[in-house]
Design a protein around this motif. Structure first.
Motif, PDB file in Angstrom:
ATOM      1  N   MET A  28       0.836  -1.170   0.000  1.00  0.00           N
ATOM      2  CA  MET A  28       0.000   0.000   0.000  1.00  0.00           C
ATOM      3  C   MET A  28       0.888   1.243   0.000  1.00  0.00           C
ATOM      4  SD  MET A  28      -3.081   0.709   2.424  1.00  0.00           S
ATOM      5  CE  MET A  28      -3.181   2.216   3.203  1.00  0.00           C
ATOM      6  N   SER A  29       0.532   2.242  -0.833  1.00  0.00           N
ATOM      7  CA  SER A  29       1.361   3.452  -0.954  1.00  0.00           C
ATOM      8  C   SER A  29       0.913   4.518   0.035  1.00  0.00           C
ATOM      9  CB  SER A  29       1.277   3.988  -2.364  1.00  0.00           C
ATOM     10  OG  SER A  29      -0.006   4.483  -2.608  1.00  0.00           O
ATOM     11  N   LYS A  30       1.857   5.386   0.376  1.00  0.00           N
ATOM     12  CA  LYS A  30       1.540   6.444   1.325  1.00  0.00           C
ATOM     13  C   LYS A  30       0.689   7.546   0.689  1.00  0.00           C
ATOM     14  CE  LYS A  30       5.211   6.592   4.653  1.00  0.00           C
ATOM     15  NZ  LYS A  30       6.294   7.400   5.171  1.00  0.00           N
ATOM     16  N   PHE A  31       0.905   7.805  -0.581  1.00  0.00           N
ATOM     17  CA  PHE A  31       0.202   8.897  -1.260  1.00  0.00           C
ATOM     18  C   PHE A  31      -0.883   8.337  -2.145  1.00  0.00           C
ATOM     19  CE2 PHE A  31       4.640  10.203  -0.669  1.00  0.00           C
ATOM     20  CZ  PHE A  31       4.446  11.282   0.172  1.00  0.00           C
ATOM     21  N   LYS A  32      -2.027   9.009  -2.082  1.00  0.00           N
ATOM     22  CA  LYS A  32      -3.137   8.568  -2.923  1.00  0.00           C
ATOM     23  C   LYS A  32      -3.389   9.645  -3.982  1.00  0.00           C
ATOM     24  CE  LYS A  32      -5.525   5.950   0.568  1.00  0.00           C
ATOM     25  NZ  LYS A  32      -6.740   5.761   1.309  1.00  0.00           N
ATOM     26  N   LYS A  33      -3.657   9.208  -5.192  1.00  0.00           N
ATOM     27  CA  LYS A  33      -3.979  10.129  -6.265  1.00  0.00           C
ATOM     28  C   LYS A  33      -5.445  10.503  -6.178  1.00  0.00           C
ATOM     29  CE  LYS A  33      -1.271   9.934 -10.392  1.00  0.00           C
ATOM     30  NZ  LYS A  33      -1.164   9.446 -11.722  1.00  0.00           N
ATOM     31  N   LYS A  34      -5.702  11.793  -6.481  1.00  0.00           N
ATOM     32  CA  LYS A  34      -7.089  12.219  -6.513  1.00  0.00           C
ATOM     33  C   LYS A  34      -7.726  11.639  -7.756  1.00  0.00           C
ATOM     34  CE  LYS A  34      -6.995  16.566  -4.041  1.00  0.00           C
ATOM     35  NZ  LYS A  34      -7.282  17.978  -4.105  1.00  0.00           N
ATOM     36  N   LYS A  35      -8.911  11.162  -7.584  1.00  0.00           N
ATOM     37  CA  LYS A  35      -9.604  10.524  -8.709  1.00  0.00           C
ATOM     38  C   LYS A  35     -10.275  11.564  -9.613  1.00  0.00           C
ATOM     39  CE  LYS A  35      -8.918   6.264  -7.453  1.00  0.00           C
ATOM     40  NZ  LYS A  35      -8.280   5.250  -8.178  1.00  0.00           N
ATOM     41  N   GLY A  36     -10.859  12.625  -9.052  1.00  0.00           N
ATOM     42  CA  GLY A  36     -11.613  13.592  -9.872  1.00  0.00           C
ATOM     43  C   GLY A  36     -10.765  14.793 -10.203  1.00  0.00           C
ATOM     44  N   GLY A  37      -9.858  14.793 -11.132  1.00  0.00           N
ATOM     45  CA  GLY A  37      -8.899  15.844 -11.434  1.00  0.00           C
ATOM     46  C   GLY A  37      -9.530  17.162 -11.845  1.00  0.00           C
ATOM     47  N   GLU A  38     -10.459  17.715 -11.058  1.00  0.00           N
ATOM     48  CA  GLU A  38     -11.107  18.982 -11.384  1.00  0.00           C
ATOM     49  C   GLU A  38     -10.205  20.151 -10.993  1.00  0.00           C
ATOM     50  OE1 GLU A  38     -14.926  19.281  -9.615  1.00  0.00           O
ATOM     51  OE2 GLU A  38     -15.490  17.274 -10.215  1.00  0.00           O
ATOM     52  N   MET A  39     -10.274  21.203 -11.780  1.00  0.00           N
ATOM     53  CA  MET A  39      -9.518  22.421 -11.487  1.00  0.00           C
ATOM     54  C   MET A  39     -10.257  23.207 -10.406  1.00  0.00           C
ATOM     55  SD  MET A  39      -6.825  22.632 -13.427  1.00  0.00           S
ATOM     56  CE  MET A  39      -6.410  24.342 -13.439  1.00  0.00           C
ATOM     57  N   PRO A  40      -9.522  23.797  -9.473  1.00  0.00           N
ATOM     58  CA  PRO A  40     -10.197  24.607  -8.461  1.00  0.00           C
ATOM     59  C   PRO A  40     -10.726  25.907  -9.085  1.00  0.00           C
ATOM     60  CG  PRO A  40      -7.833  24.726  -8.187  1.00  0.00           C
ATOM     61  CD  PRO A  40      -8.104  23.699  -9.243  1.00  0.00           C
ATOM     62  N   ALA A  41     -11.725  26.519  -8.474  1.00  0.00           N
ATOM     63  CA  ALA A  41     -12.327  27.754  -8.982  1.00  0.00           C
ATOM     64  C   ALA A  41     -11.309  28.901  -8.888  1.00  0.00           C
ATOM     65  CB  ALA A  41     -13.572  28.089  -8.180  1.00  0.00           C
ATOM     66  N   VAL A  42     -11.410  29.864  -9.810  1.00  0.00           N
ATOM     67  CA  VAL A  42     -10.507  31.011  -9.829  1.00  0.00           C
ATOM     68  C   VAL A  42     -10.882  31.933  -8.667  1.00  0.00           C
ATOM     69  CG1 VAL A  42      -9.768  33.025 -11.146  1.00  0.00           C
ATOM     70  CG2 VAL A  42     -10.213  30.866 -12.305  1.00  0.00           C
ATOM     71  N   ASN A  43      -9.888  32.344  -7.918  1.00  0.00           N
ATOM     72  CA  ASN A  43     -10.117  33.229  -6.792  1.00  0.00           C
ATOM     73  C   ASN A  43     -10.270  34.665  -7.301  1.00  0.00           C
ATOM     74  OD1 ASN A  43     -10.265  34.480  -4.379  1.00  0.00           O
ATOM     75  ND2 ASN A  43      -8.196  33.970  -3.703  1.00  0.00           N
ATOM     76  N   THR A  44     -11.446  35.251  -7.103  1.00  0.00           N
ATOM     77  CA  THR A  44     -11.717  36.613  -7.579  1.00  0.00           C
ATOM     78  C   THR A  44     -11.769  37.613  -6.437  1.00  0.00           C
ATOM     79  OG1 THR A  44     -14.094  36.226  -7.475  1.00  0.00           O
ATOM     80  CG2 THR A  44     -12.996  35.796  -9.593  1.00  0.00           C
ATOM     81  N   ALA A  45     -11.192  37.297  -5.328  1.00  0.00           N
ATOM     82  CA  ALA A  45     -11.241  38.190  -4.161  1.00  0.00           C
ATOM     83  C   ALA A  45     -10.479  39.486  -4.412  1.00  0.00           C
ATOM     84  CB  ALA A  45     -10.686  37.478  -2.944  1.00  0.00           C
ATOM     85  N   SER A  46      -9.398  39.463  -5.169  1.00  0.00           N
ATOM     86  CA  SER A  46      -8.616  40.683  -5.382  1.00  0.00           C
ATOM     87  C   SER A  46      -9.047  41.448  -6.639  1.00  0.00           C
ATOM     88  CB  SER A  46      -7.134  40.339  -5.473  1.00  0.00           C
ATOM     89  OG  SER A  46      -6.911  39.523  -6.604  1.00  0.00           O
ATOM     90  N   LEU A  47     -10.034  40.983  -7.351  1.00  0.00           N
ATOM     91  CA  LEU A  47     -10.474  41.645  -8.583  1.00  0.00           C
ATOM     92  C   LEU A  47     -10.971  43.078  -8.340  1.00  0.00           C
ATOM     93  CD1 LEU A  47     -10.682  41.122 -11.587  1.00  0.00           C
ATOM     94  CD2 LEU A  47     -13.013  40.341 -11.227  1.00  0.00           C
ATOM     95  N   PRO A  48     -11.791  43.355  -7.337  1.00  0.00           N
ATOM     96  CA  PRO A  48     -12.202  44.756  -7.114  1.00  0.00           C
ATOM     97  C   PRO A  48     -11.023  45.674  -6.801  1.00  0.00           C
ATOM     98  CG  PRO A  48     -13.641  43.279  -5.907  1.00  0.00           C
ATOM     99  CD  PRO A  48     -12.541  42.442  -6.470  1.00  0.00           C
ATOM    100  N   ASP A  49     -10.032  45.161  -6.082  1.00  0.00           N
ATOM    101  CA  ASP A  49      -8.854  45.978  -5.793  1.00  0.00           C
ATOM    102  C   ASP A  49      -8.118  46.360  -7.069  1.00  0.00           C
ATOM    103  OD1 ASP A  49      -9.368  45.789  -3.107  1.00  0.00           O
ATOM    104  OD2 ASP A  49      -8.067  44.043  -2.829  1.00  0.00           O
ATOM    105  N   ILE A  50      -7.995  45.420  -7.977  1.00  0.00           N
ATOM    106  CA  ILE A  50      -7.307  45.676  -9.245  1.00  0.00           C
ATOM    107  C   ILE A  50      -8.085  46.682 -10.085  1.00  0.00           C
ATOM    108  CG2 ILE A  50      -6.569  44.625 -11.424  1.00  0.00           C
ATOM    109  CD1 ILE A  50      -6.036  42.054  -9.765  1.00  0.00           C
ATOM    110  N   VAL A  51      -9.407  46.543 -10.120  1.00  0.00           N
ATOM    111  CA  VAL A  51     -10.241  47.457 -10.899  1.00  0.00           C
ATOM    112  C   VAL A  51     -10.127  48.875 -10.354  1.00  0.00           C
ATOM    113  CG1 VAL A  51     -12.626  48.043 -11.471  1.00  0.00           C
ATOM    114  CG2 VAL A  51     -11.837  45.690 -11.697  1.00  0.00           C
TER     115      VAL A  51
END
Length: 159
Positions: free
Chosen positions: A1-24
């Motif tokens: 048995m391996s110590k590390f497990k691979k994630k099965k659902g390789g979904e990309m995390p959502a883009v963080n838009t918290a700093s968008l108003p500051d940039i605008v």
């Protein structure tokens, strides 16, 4: 048995838009500070003569503008003869020394020798008015004069 497990659902995390108003807002403030608003409202007709050898002036903050021409349609109550406009008001030739003194007072002392007077004269204005303006400029030692023109060929341009 391996110590590390691979994630099965390789979904990309959502883009963080918290700093968008500051940039605008940062971009908004930058453009508000960097934008140059029109300094004067023209009250005269100012169709510039054509010239084939035109150069752009580098330091716009060292320019003093004197406009000359006939009053535009909305200012016909001032007559139909060519007039001088200094900043946002019609003026007489005798007011030019006070205008030059005020412009020099607004600048730093080391910039004053580099101030240039720009004559923006309508092509139908008589030369007598321009000559009177130049004479007043000589009296106050404002000898650096530049004529504002539009780029074009003098021979091909319509009158």
């Amino acid at each position: 048995m391996s110590k590390f497990k691979k994630k099965k659902g390789g979904e990309m995390p959502a883009v963080n838009t918290a700093s968008l108003p500051d940039i605008v807002f940062m971009l908004l403030f930058f453009f508000m500070v960097a934008t140059v608003m029109r300094k004067d409202t023209l009250k005269i007709k100012n169709s510039l003569p054509a010239a084939d050898q035109v150069e752009k002036l580098a330091k716009r903050n060292l320019l003093m503008y004197i406009y000359a021409g006939k009053p535009s349609e909305s200012y016909k109550q001032f007559g139909s003869e060519a007039r001088i406009q200094l900043n946002d008001k019609f003026a007489d030739v005798s007011e030019i020394p006070a205008f030059i003194a005020a412009e020099r007072a607004d600048k730093r002392e080391e910039e004053v020798p580099f101030l240039t007077t720009v004559l923006s004269v309508d092509k139908d204005t008589n030369m007598g008015l321009v000559s009177d303006v130049k004479q007043k400029l000589r009296e106050v030692n404002a000898l650096k004069i530049n004529y504002k023109t539009r780029k074009g060929n003098l021979i091909d341009s319509p009158k």
